[in-house]
Design a protein around this motif. Structure first.
Motif, short mmCIF file in Angstrom:
data_model
loop_
_atom_site.label_atom_id
_atom_site.label_comp_id
_atom_site.label_asym_id
_atom_site.label_seq_id
_atom_site.Cartn_x
_atom_site.Cartn_y
_atom_site.Cartn_z
N LEU A 29 -40.18 -8.94 29.13
CA LEU A 29 -39.87 -7.54 28.86
C LEU A 29 -38.79 -7.08 29.84
O LEU A 29 -38.89 -7.34 31.04
N THR A 30 -37.77 -6.39 29.32
CA THR A 30 -36.65 -5.97 30.17
C THR A 30 -36.67 -4.46 30.38
O THR A 30 -36.90 -3.68 29.45
N ASP A 31 -36.45 -4.03 31.62
CA ASP A 31 -36.25 -2.62 31.99
C ASP A 31 -37.10 -1.66 31.15
O ASP A 31 -36.57 -0.79 30.44
N PRO A 32 -38.44 -1.75 31.24
CA PRO A 32 -39.27 -0.93 30.35
C PRO A 32 -39.15 0.57 30.62
O PRO A 32 -39.28 1.02 31.76
N LEU A 33 -38.87 1.30 29.56
CA LEU A 33 -38.80 2.76 29.62
C LEU A 33 -39.51 3.31 28.39
O LEU A 33 -38.96 3.31 27.29
N ARG A 55 -46.95 -5.40 26.33
CA ARG A 55 -47.52 -6.72 26.63
C ARG A 55 -46.41 -7.68 27.02
O ARG A 55 -45.44 -7.85 26.29
N ALA A 56 -46.54 -8.29 28.17
CA ALA A 56 -45.52 -9.22 28.65
C ALA A 56 -46.15 -10.18 29.65
O ALA A 56 -47.10 -9.83 30.36
N ASP A 57 -45.61 -11.38 29.70
CA ASP A 57 -45.99 -12.33 30.76
C ASP A 57 -45.20 -12.04 32.02
O ASP A 57 -45.71 -12.21 33.12
N VAL A 58 -43.96 -11.61 31.85
CA VAL A 58 -43.11 -11.27 32.99
C VAL A 58 -42.19 -10.13 32.56
O VAL A 58 -41.71 -10.08 31.42
N THR A 59 -41.98 -9.19 33.47
CA THR A 59 -41.07 -8.06 33.24
C THR A 59 -39.96 -8.14 34.26
O THR A 59 -40.21 -8.41 35.44
N VAL A 60 -38.72 -7.92 33.82
CA VAL A 60 -37.58 -7.96 34.73
C VAL A 60 -36.94 -6.58 34.79
O VAL A 60 -36.83 -5.88 33.79
N LEU A 64 -32.23 -0.19 40.27
CA LEU A 64 -33.21 0.81 40.69
C LEU A 64 -33.04 2.18 40.06
O LEU A 64 -33.85 3.07 40.33
N HIS A 65 -32.03 2.42 39.24
CA HIS A 65 -31.89 3.71 38.59
C HIS A 65 -33.15 4.01 37.77
O HIS A 65 -33.76 3.11 37.18
N ALA A 66 -33.52 5.28 37.71
CA ALA A 66 -34.82 5.67 37.15
C ALA A 66 -34.97 5.36 35.67
O ALA A 66 -36.10 5.28 35.16
N ASP A 67 -33.86 5.21 34.94
CA ASP A 67 -33.98 4.85 33.53
C ASP A 67 -34.10 3.35 33.33
O ASP A 67 -34.20 2.87 32.19
N HIS A 68 -34.11 2.59 34.42
CA HIS A 68 -34.30 1.14 34.36
C HIS A 68 -35.53 0.71 35.16
O HIS A 68 -36.25 -0.19 34.73
N LEU A 69 -35.74 1.31 36.32
CA LEU A 69 -36.97 1.12 37.07
C LEU A 69 -37.74 2.43 36.97
O LEU A 69 -37.56 3.35 37.76
N HIS A 70 -38.61 2.50 35.94
CA HIS A 70 -39.35 3.72 35.63
C HIS A 70 -40.81 3.48 35.99
O HIS A 70 -41.54 2.74 35.30
N LEU A 71 -41.24 4.10 37.09
CA LEU A 71 -42.57 3.82 37.63
C LEU A 71 -43.71 4.08 36.64
O LEU A 71 -44.62 3.24 36.53
#
Length: 263
Positions: A29-33, A55-60, A64-71
């Motif tokens: 899964l990439t950059d989940p938003l 659902r993912a085995d690994v997420t990348v 760090l921008h908030a639309d890519h690293l969304h806590l």
């Protein structure tokens, strides 16, 4: 002579830079938003992805921008999910430390991480990797190449750089950003034209345009509506000229494409 078996690799676009790559029985899964709204942005097109998209085995995470690293989106991943983030991310984004249910690994360009039968190569990107609007700590912006039955390049956010083809390496599929969440793209971004030039350099078998047509600033619908939809179609048109050998799959939200790989 035994005929080669064809194995499908499936890629689903959930909107913005969020994709699922299914290869060799591994889900990446990439950059989940997964948000209706983020600060001044709202999800203007495409329903929120279903629960299964998480659902993912690994997420990348590319940067760090908030639309890519969304806590909040990362917090919704299943316990035990492996999460790859740029080096320095936990220092720059303290909220990551609270996600104790995830297996977090900080990475930098040149690293290789194996997950099941898949190798994930970390490659550079030309983009500001800081956590904005504050945070002096620098973290690199990254791309990832998922190598299983096929080689799938997720560019994250990046500008066009001279050594792109060399650093990324031969790939079968390229997931390339072609727009943004607003009408103006600064340095370190691909628009439709630069993405088509990147495609000519990378020369994959197939490509999927991403990072457009999902989020848009509140109140801007009536001001520049064409720039919300246009990047995908413009990329298809320009890619046909710059890289006519590449099959471009312009997906709708939640749609998938399959690549048959001979094994």
């Amino acid at each position: 002579m035994k005929e080669a078996k064809k194995v499908p690799v499936e890629i689903t676009w959930w909107g913005h830079a969020t994709c699922t790559v299914e290869d060799a029985n591994v889900r990446v899964l990439t950059d989940p938003l997964f948000a209706r709204r983020l600060a001044h942005l709202r999800r203007r097109q495409g329903a929120l992805p279903p629960a299964g998209a998480r659902r993912a085995d690994v997420t990348v995470v590319s940067h760090l921008h908030a639309d890519h690293l969304h806590l909040p989106s990362l917090a919704g991943l299943a316990p035990g999910t492996r999460l790859l983030v740029p080096r320095g991310a936990r220092r720059a984004v303290p909220g990551l430390r609270r996600l104790r249910q995830l297996w977090i690994t900080e990475v930098a360009a040149g690293d290789e991480i194996r997950v099941g039968e898949v190798l994930i190569r970390v490659v550079p990107a030309l983009h500001d990797g800081r956590r904005l609007p504050v945070g002096p700590q620098r973290s690199p912006a990254l791309g990832y190449v998922v190598e299983g039955e096929a080689r799938t390049y997720f560019a994250g956010d990046t500008g066009l750089f001279d050594t792109m083809a060399e650093r990324v390496g031969p790939v079968d599929v390229a997931l390339l950003p072609v727009g943004g969440w607003g009408p103006y793209l600064g340095e370190g971004h691909l628009d439709a034209g630069r993405a088509a030039r990147a495609l000519a350099r990378l020369a994959p078998r197939a490509a999927v345009p991403v990072h457009y047509g999902t989020y848009w600033p509140i109140g801007m619908d009536a001001v520049r509506p064409h720039e919300f939809h246009a990047p995908g179609d413009e990329f298809v048109r320009l890619a046909a000229k710059a890289a006519p050998q590449v099959a471009v799959h312009k997906l709708g939200h939640g749609e998938s494409m399959r690549l048959e790989v001979a094994r």
